[in-house]
Design a protein around this motif. Sequence first.
Motif, PDB file in Angstrom:
ATOM      1  N   LYS A   1     -28.325  28.815  27.541  1.00  0.00           N
ATOM      2  CA  LYS A   1     -27.027  29.465  27.694  1.00  0.00           C
ATOM      3  C   LYS A   1     -27.030  30.224  29.023  1.00  0.00           C
ATOM      4  O   LYS A   1     -27.384  31.408  29.085  1.00  0.00           O
ATOM      5  N   PRO A   2     -26.659  29.535  30.110  1.00  0.00           N
ATOM      6  CA  PRO A   2     -26.815  30.109  31.451  1.00  0.00           C
ATOM      7  C   PRO A   2     -26.073  31.415  31.689  1.00  0.00           C
ATOM      8  O   PRO A   2     -26.624  32.339  32.288  1.00  0.00           O
ATOM      9  N   GLU A   3     -24.823  31.516  31.232  1.00  0.00           N
ATOM     10  CA  GLU A   3     -24.055  32.723  31.529  1.00  0.00           C
ATOM     11  C   GLU A   3     -24.638  33.945  30.829  1.00  0.00           C
ATOM     12  O   GLU A   3     -24.667  35.046  31.390  1.00  0.00           O
ATOM     13  N   LYS A   4     -25.101  33.757  29.599  1.00  0.00           N
ATOM     14  CA  LYS A   4     -25.725  34.864  28.877  1.00  0.00           C
ATOM     15  C   LYS A   4     -27.037  35.276  29.545  1.00  0.00           C
ATOM     16  O   LYS A   4     -27.341  36.466  29.679  1.00  0.00           O
ATOM     17  N   ALA A   5     -27.822  34.283  29.953  1.00  0.00           N
ATOM     18  CA  ALA A   5     -29.093  34.575  30.626  1.00  0.00           C
ATOM     19  C   ALA A   5     -28.833  35.318  31.935  1.00  0.00           C
ATOM     20  O   ALA A   5     -29.518  36.300  32.262  1.00  0.00           O
ATOM     21  N   TYR A   6     -27.825  34.858  32.673  1.00  0.00           N
ATOM     22  CA  TYR A   6     -27.501  35.490  33.952  1.00  0.00           C
ATOM     23  C   TYR A   6     -26.985  36.911  33.735  1.00  0.00           C
ATOM     24  O   TYR A   6     -27.300  37.822  34.501  1.00  0.00           O
ATOM     25  N   GLU A   7     -26.202  37.105  32.683  1.00  0.00           N
ATOM     26  CA  GLU A   7     -25.674  38.435  32.367  1.00  0.00           C
ATOM     27  C   GLU A   7     -26.807  39.424  32.104  1.00  0.00           C
ATOM     28  O   GLU A   7     -26.798  40.555  32.602  1.00  0.00           O
ATOM     29  N   TRP A   8     -27.818  38.980  31.343  1.00  0.00           N
ATOM     30  CA  TRP A   8     -28.937  39.865  31.034  1.00  0.00           C
ATOM     31  C   TRP A   8     -29.832  40.087  32.248  1.00  0.00           C
ATOM     32  O   TRP A   8     -30.376  41.182  32.435  1.00  0.00           O
TER      33      TRP A   8
END
Length: 241
Positions: free
Chosen positions: A212-219
């Motif tokens: 889940k790229p966007e979640k990973a990037y958000e964190w």
Amino acid sequence: MVVKIRQNTIVEQVLGNVKELIANGTFKVGDKIPTEVELTQMFGVGRSSVREALKILQYLGIIQMHPSKGTFVCDCSNLSREVISWAILLGKRDFFELMGVRGAIESSSLRILFSRKDISDNEWENLVNSLKKSWEKMVGTDSIDVFIAEDYGFHETIIKYSNNSVFIDVYHTLRSFMHEEIKRSFTSAAGNHLDKVHNEHASILRFIEEKKPEKAYEWLSTHLENIDERVRHSFSGYKKQ
């Protein structure tokens, strides 16, 4: 066109002329360049200046001198990363600008990782397992040095799997330069700050594993912002002492 050189900053201008001849394709990788005598005549300078310039170019890895064979242009594909690394080490540096470079490399690497079309399921599994090992060691240690090493190892793994060798080399240089300040920030941080770091890495790991790229990037963004805040607080306290 070769420009005749004035007598001021002779060696530097010889270097500039040779660089221009390589840049415009006159001298290509593997080409034999003119002899010292021929370059002296081309540039209109003394032979000692040409010799000194060639020594510098050889030291930088741009040319290679072979006795009895001549001087040849090298493959300089590694030169740019070396120049960047030396610029970081020897230039005027603002620590927080370098923090920004570190964050940009980590963020870009994560984006590149998720955009890779050639990564196999087996590679992805190896990536996740490597991240888990670093995270588990971070959680399981009381040593700040081990904690920091595994923190860097966690992010280096992501950079490694982005397949960008320049990022890897520059990140290693940044790691060496920034180590003491990062260590000070962790040493001065309360326990709940370390718990936050654990949780941030756990969340990054979770969303990489779940792809889940966007979640990973958000964190990751949250993690980088918190690092910046913690180090600035450490800097402030250190300067007041």
